[in-house]
Design an enzyme around this catalytic site. Structure first.
Site, mmCIF file in Angstrom:
data_model
loop_
_atom_site.group_PDB
_atom_site.id
_atom_site.type_symbol
_atom_site.label_atom_id
_atom_site.label_comp_id
_atom_site.label_asym_id
_atom_site.label_seq_id
_atom_site.Cartn_x
_atom_site.Cartn_y
_atom_site.Cartn_z
ATOM 1 C CD GLU A 35 -1.882 -3.503 5.161
ATOM 2 O OE1 GLU A 35 -3.068 -3.351 4.832
ATOM 3 O OE2 GLU A 35 -1.110 -4.310 4.604
ATOM 4 C CG HIS A 91 -1.695 -1.355 1.273
ATOM 5 N ND1 HIS A 91 -2.765 -1.685 0.475
ATOM 6 C CD2 HIS A 91 -1.438 -2.454 2.039
ATOM 7 C CE1 HIS A 91 -3.155 -2.929 0.760
ATOM 8 N NE2 HIS A 91 -2.362 -3.412 1.701
ATOM 9 C CG HIS A 138 0.616 -6.710 2.614
ATOM 10 N ND1 HIS A 138 -0.277 -5.857 2.007
ATOM 11 C CD2 HIS A 138 1.553 -7.015 1.677
ATOM 12 C CE1 HIS A 138 0.093 -5.663 0.748
ATOM 13 N NE2 HIS A 138 1.211 -6.358 0.522
ATOM 14 C CD GLU A 170 -1.837 -9.903 4.872
ATOM 15 O OE1 GLU A 170 -1.791 -8.985 5.729
ATOM 16 O OE2 GLU A 170 -2.338 -9.743 3.740
HETATM 17 ZN ZN LIG Z 1 -2.178 -5.172 2.868
#
Ligand SMILES: [Zn+2]
Length: 235
Positions: free
Chosen positions: A24, A10, A77, A144
């Site tokens: 995030e 992102h 992430h 993640e």
């Molecule tokens: Zn993400």
């Protein structure tokens, strides 16, 4: 020297998950910078797909990795969606014998070990058809790192010591996976080699008296600083 591309997910207009006053995109960038920083001590080249809060499409991230000819692509992430814990992804097409799968095992194990004291739930080593995993030409892994919308995990992310701890664990996994060593270790080896001096030898004798004779001859010829050095020969 191996080349690693780290991809902080992102950025810019795309905040990623947003929860508990956290975005995030900021955590991904912070983590990427910490990992890159710690890796600077190692024999490894690193490229970050973004080094600031900039908007960057998935295709651009892949392009950076493919153009650079990287050995490994690591996308960072943080999860959201009412779950908890850590999980890692390689592409669905990767076999159990693939390089990506081997890298995933190293990183996943080291990260879970590094976070053990926080009792993080292990959601497992997974496969998914994510764009950045599908389109990158080199082994690729996506992490993640906990859930932003989980109160305890959001709090953990805001603890000062947590991002460096996570970064350390990722670095341990990368060191193992990519088989890289610290630059400093090589440097100290080189340093020892530099501590060398050169001798001029004009004879080597099994008996001391023959060496003495040669020494006297050398001194008569004007080599007044000549001397005898006893050298033990290994069998
Ligand atoms: Zn993400």
């Amino acid at each position: 020297m191996k080349l690693l591309v780290i991809d902080p997910g992102h950025g810019g207009k795309d905040p990623g998950a947003v929860s508990n006053n956290l975005k995030e995109k900021n955590l991904n960038l912070l983590l990427a910078q910490l990992v890159a920083d710690k890796l600077s001590a190692y024999d490894l080249k690193i490229i970050l797909t973004r080094e600031a809060d900039t908007t960057l499409g998935l295709a651009e991230r892949v392009k950076i990795a493919n153009r650079s000819g990287a050995d490994f692509f690591l996308s960072l992430h943080v999860n959201a969606g009412a779950g908890e814990g850590f999980e890692s992804f390689i592409h669905t097409s990767c076999s159990a014998q693939s390089q990506a799968s081997a890298y995933q095992s190293c990183l996943h194990r080291q990260i879970m070990a590094g976070l053990a004291k926080h009792k993080i739930r292990d959601r497992g080593k997974k496969r998914a058809n994510f764009y950045v995993l599908r389109k990158t030409k080199m082994p690729a892994l996506l992490l993640e790192n906990l859930f932003l919308d989980h109160p305890r995990e959001a709090k953990l992310w805001q603890t000062k010591g947590f991002p460096p701890l996570l970064a350390n664990s990722i670095v341990c996994g990368l060191v193992e996976a990519l088989e890289i060593s610290e630059e400093g270790k090589n440097a100290s080896r080189d340093h020892k080699i530099q501590d060398v001096f050169y001798t001029v030898q004009i004879g080597a004798f099994r008996h001391r008296q023959n060496a003495e004779k040669k020494l006297q001859k050398a001194k008569r010829r004007g080599f007044h600083d000549a001397f005898i050095q006893a050298v033990e020969r290994s069998p």
